[in-house]
Motif scaffolding. Structure first.
Motif, PDB file in Angstrom:
ATOM      1  N   LEU A 169      -3.461   6.254  -5.802  1.00  0.00           N
ATOM      2  CA  LEU A 169      -3.215   4.906  -6.302  1.00  0.00           C
ATOM      3  C   LEU A 169      -4.056   3.937  -5.480  1.00  0.00           C
ATOM      4  O   LEU A 169      -4.131   4.057  -4.255  1.00  0.00           O
ATOM      5  CB  LEU A 169      -1.739   4.537  -6.176  1.00  0.00           C
ATOM      6  CG  LEU A 169      -0.756   5.392  -6.965  1.00  0.00           C
ATOM      7  CD1 LEU A 169       0.669   4.898  -6.747  1.00  0.00           C
ATOM      8  CD2 LEU A 169      -1.108   5.398  -8.454  1.00  0.00           C
ATOM      9  N   CYS A 181      -5.099  -0.055  -4.339  1.00  0.00           N
ATOM     10  CA  CYS A 181      -4.432  -1.303  -3.997  1.00  0.00           C
ATOM     11  C   CYS A 181      -4.956  -2.486  -4.815  1.00  0.00           C
ATOM     12  O   CYS A 181      -6.121  -2.515  -5.209  1.00  0.00           O
ATOM     13  CB  CYS A 181      -4.655  -1.618  -2.522  1.00  0.00           C
ATOM     14  SG  CYS A 181      -4.069  -0.332  -1.398  1.00  0.00           S
ATOM     15  N   ASP A 198      -5.862  -4.522  -0.712  1.00  0.00           N
ATOM     16  CA  ASP A 198      -7.096  -3.866  -0.306  1.00  0.00           C
ATOM     17  C   ASP A 198      -7.775  -4.671   0.806  1.00  0.00           C
ATOM     18  O   ASP A 198      -8.184  -4.117   1.837  1.00  0.00           O
ATOM     19  CB  ASP A 198      -8.028  -3.712  -1.514  1.00  0.00           C
ATOM     20  CG  ASP A 198      -9.283  -2.934  -1.199  1.00  0.00           C
ATOM     21  OD1 ASP A 198     -10.238  -3.543  -0.664  1.00  0.00           O
ATOM     22  OD2 ASP A 198      -9.335  -1.728  -1.494  1.00  0.00           O
ATOM     23  N   HIS A 253      -6.071   3.557  -0.215  1.00  0.00           N
ATOM     24  CA  HIS A 253      -5.406   4.233  -1.334  1.00  0.00           C
ATOM     25  C   HIS A 253      -4.156   4.965  -0.837  1.00  0.00           C
ATOM     26  O   HIS A 253      -4.010   5.230   0.349  1.00  0.00           O
ATOM     27  CB  HIS A 253      -6.345   5.226  -2.015  1.00  0.00           C
ATOM     28  CG  HIS A 253      -6.724   6.360  -1.123  1.00  0.00           C
ATOM     29  ND1 HIS A 253      -7.778   6.292  -0.235  1.00  0.00           N
ATOM     30  CD2 HIS A 253      -6.179   7.600  -0.946  1.00  0.00           C
ATOM     31  CE1 HIS A 253      -7.870   7.422   0.440  1.00  0.00           C
ATOM     32  NE2 HIS A 253      -6.904   8.241   0.027  1.00  0.00           N
ATOM     33  N   ALA A 306       4.160  -2.397  -3.873  1.00  0.00           N
ATOM     34  CA  ALA A 306       3.907  -1.719  -2.602  1.00  0.00           C
ATOM     35  C   ALA A 306       4.457  -2.592  -1.479  1.00  0.00           C
ATOM     36  O   ALA A 306       3.928  -3.666  -1.216  1.00  0.00           O
ATOM     37  CB  ALA A 306       2.420  -1.489  -2.410  1.00  0.00           C
ATOM     38  N   PHE A 364       0.042  -1.529  -6.305  1.00  0.00           N
ATOM     39  CA  PHE A 364      -0.936  -0.518  -6.692  1.00  0.00           C
ATOM     40  C   PHE A 364      -1.274  -0.792  -8.147  1.00  0.00           C
ATOM     41  O   PHE A 364      -0.378  -0.872  -8.991  1.00  0.00           O
ATOM     42  CB  PHE A 364      -0.374   0.888  -6.498  1.00  0.00           C
ATOM     43  CG  PHE A 364      -0.084   1.198  -5.056  1.00  0.00           C
ATOM     44  CD1 PHE A 364      -1.110   1.352  -4.139  1.00  0.00           C
ATOM     45  CD2 PHE A 364       1.222   1.316  -4.611  1.00  0.00           C
ATOM     46  CE1 PHE A 364      -0.842   1.616  -2.809  1.00  0.00           C
ATOM     47  CE2 PHE A 364       1.503   1.588  -3.282  1.00  0.00           C
ATOM     48  CZ  PHE A 364       0.461   1.736  -2.379  1.00  0.00           C
TER      49      PHE A 364
END
Length: 172
Positions: free
Chosen positions: A6, A8, A13, A42, A71, A151
């Motif tokens: 998955l 971000c 990220d 990831h 997340a 994600f």
């Protein structure tokens, strides 16, 4: 080896990449030093030697329906059994169910990585590999804090040729 990962959201990220950069600037191990184009923050859901027939299409449909997933990040730690410095991801119900569903798609695959199997999997975002004992006060200060993100896409990484195959919601 083929993975299911998955990816971000842009904000998450950027936060993870910033932590990589701060670790490197402090002279600590960091994934910032891995400059391969496939290196990006990831969450790995599964890794197998080979996907079973039809798995890519089934994974794409499953992950398209599941994404985006929230997340929420937790502690920074070193994973038991490895020397990887990671940011733990709290296992929300939606994430755990998506993980189990991915494993059901891959159940006929060969060479499952046992670290990712349901019940044993520790969801995390990697910050550094080959990380040894360090001053944890420095590590936590350098990494900083990120509380949440999402994600938004999924991919498969092929370690044989270091290629990436988009699976769902992929923007690059």
């Amino acid at each position: 080896m083929r993975t299911v990962e998955l990816l971000c959201s842009a904000e998450l990220d950027a936060a993870v990449r910033a932590a990589w950069g701060r670790l490197a600037a402090a002279g600590l191990p960091s994934l910032a030093r891995n400059t391969h184009s496939s290196n990006r923050p990831h969450l790995t859901l599964a890794a197998v030697d080979e996907f079973p027939p039809g798995a890519v299409a089934r994974l794409a449909a499953l992950l398209d329906a599941a994404l985006p997933l929230p997340a929420r990040l937790g502690d920074v730690t070193v994973l038991d059994g490895s020397a990887s410095l990671v940011w733990l991801v709290e296992p929300a119900a939606e994430l755990v169910e998506t993980h189990r569903a991915v494993w059901r798609v891959l159940e006929d695959g060969e060479g499952h990585n046992p670290w990712h199997q349901p019940g044993r999997w520790t969801p995390h975002l990697s910050l550094a590999l080959r990380f040894r004992d360090a001053d944890w006060t420095l590590v936590r200060a350098v990494v900083g804090a990120v509380s949440a993100g999402s994600f938004v896409a999924a991919r498969s990484y092929n370690s044989a040729d270091r290629s990436v195959q988009p699976l769902a919601g992929y923007g690059g």
